[in-house]
Scaffold this motif. Structure first.
Motif, short mmCIF file in Angstrom:
data_model
loop_
_atom_site.label_atom_id
_atom_site.label_comp_id
_atom_site.label_asym_id
_atom_site.label_seq_id
_atom_site.Cartn_x
_atom_site.Cartn_y
_atom_site.Cartn_z
N MET A 140 0.85 -1.19 0.00
CA MET A 140 0.00 0.00 0.00
C MET A 140 0.89 1.24 0.00
O MET A 140 1.72 1.42 0.89
N PRO A 143 -3.04 5.66 0.92
CA PRO A 143 -3.92 5.16 1.98
C PRO A 143 -5.22 4.59 1.41
O PRO A 143 -5.89 5.23 0.60
N GLY A 144 -5.55 3.37 1.82
CA GLY A 144 -6.80 2.74 1.41
C GLY A 144 -6.73 1.96 0.11
O GLY A 144 -7.69 1.30 -0.26
N ASP A 183 -6.80 -2.18 6.16
CA ASP A 183 -6.93 -0.74 5.96
C ASP A 183 -7.09 -0.34 4.50
O ASP A 183 -6.87 0.82 4.15
N CYS A 184 -7.47 -1.28 3.65
CA CYS A 184 -7.62 -0.99 2.22
C CYS A 184 -9.07 -1.18 1.77
O CYS A 184 -9.67 -2.21 2.04
N GLU A 185 -9.58 -0.17 1.09
CA GLU A 185 -10.97 -0.20 0.60
C GLU A 185 -11.06 -0.59 -0.87
O GLU A 185 -12.12 -0.98 -1.34
N THR A 186 -9.95 -0.44 -1.60
CA THR A 186 -9.93 -0.75 -3.03
C THR A 186 -8.62 -1.45 -3.37
O THR A 186 -7.66 -1.44 -2.60
N GLN A 215 -10.56 -8.74 1.10
CA GLN A 215 -9.91 -8.07 2.22
C GLN A 215 -9.96 -8.96 3.46
O GLN A 215 -10.97 -9.63 3.72
#
Length: 233
Positions: A140, A143-144, A183-186, A215
């Protein structure tokens, strides 16, 4: 997936020779551990990072400890690339990945293609065969946003071409990217790190290979797949 026996914690001294790391355990003992990760682990090898390790009593092992989790960016990141196949199987059986739970049979590590092994082979009398290739994701920068790969992977590109061959042969093929961080949305492919892999991905998906990103939630007690996240083009 629960860790048993419980993980032990310490502080990272350094990672070196790709598959080794020196760690000072909380007990004060200095040890060398195995690092089951062929990637660069960019952003995850800062000295004094808090880490968690599994322990083996196998007398044949040269290194008793294995690096499992690193604390980074304010959260925990799973780095053991030997775990995603099991995590992907858990996600499939839990119905998280499309309709893959509907297949009658699930086998691991089956031969296919040109001297390769598919991570998971699903079979069903009505649905036929589905070839599932699993990749570990822990990189990463934004962020995200989880990214893959974090280094050049010629083997990964070859697997994508072989997956496309399975689709041409009339089967189903599915890429599953297991994101071992919460902590990753995509998710996105990392074009600047390995443009050849990304080109192989484009060829494969144009041919009909499907792709999902799963995730996971990470703790020193367990790693659990929780949901699929959006893949950015």
């Amino acid at each position: 997936m629960k860790f048993s026996p419980a993980l032990v914690s310490g502080r990272l001294v350094r990672r070196y020779k790709r598959f080794l790391a020196d760690v000072i355990l909380d007990s004060g003992e200095a040890i060398t551990c195995a690092v089951p990760n062929t990637g660069s682990m960019m952003g995850l090898t800062d000295p004094d990072s808090r880490v968690w390790l599994s322990t083996s009593d196998n007398p044949k092992r040269k290194y008793r400890h294995t690096l499992e989790i690193v604390e980074a960016d304010g959260g925990l990141v799973g780095v053991n690339t030997g775990l995603p196949n099991k995590l992907a199987e858990e996600a499939i059986r839990a119905g998280m990945i499309g309709d893959l739970a509907d297949y009658a049979d699930l086998k691991r590590e089956q031969k296919y293609g040109q001297k390769s092994r598919i991570d998971i082979l699903l079979g069903d009398p009505e649905k036929g065969l589905a070839y599932v290739e699993v990749k570990n994701v822990h990189f990463m920068r934004t962020p995200g946003l989880a990214e893959f790969p974090d280094t050049v992977t010629d083997r990964g590109a070859r697997h994508l071409d072989e997956m496309a061959d399975m689709v041409r042969a009339g089967h189903r093929a599915v890429m599953v990217y297991v994101v071992q961080r919460g902590d990753c949305e995509t998710f996105s492919l990392c074009h600047d790190m390995d443009p050849a892999y990304c080109a192989a991905f484009d060829r494969a998906t144009a041919c009909g290979v499907e792709a999902f990103a799963v995730q996971c939630q990470i703790s020193p007690e367990e790693i659990t797949p929780v949901r699929t996240i959006r893949i950015l083009e």
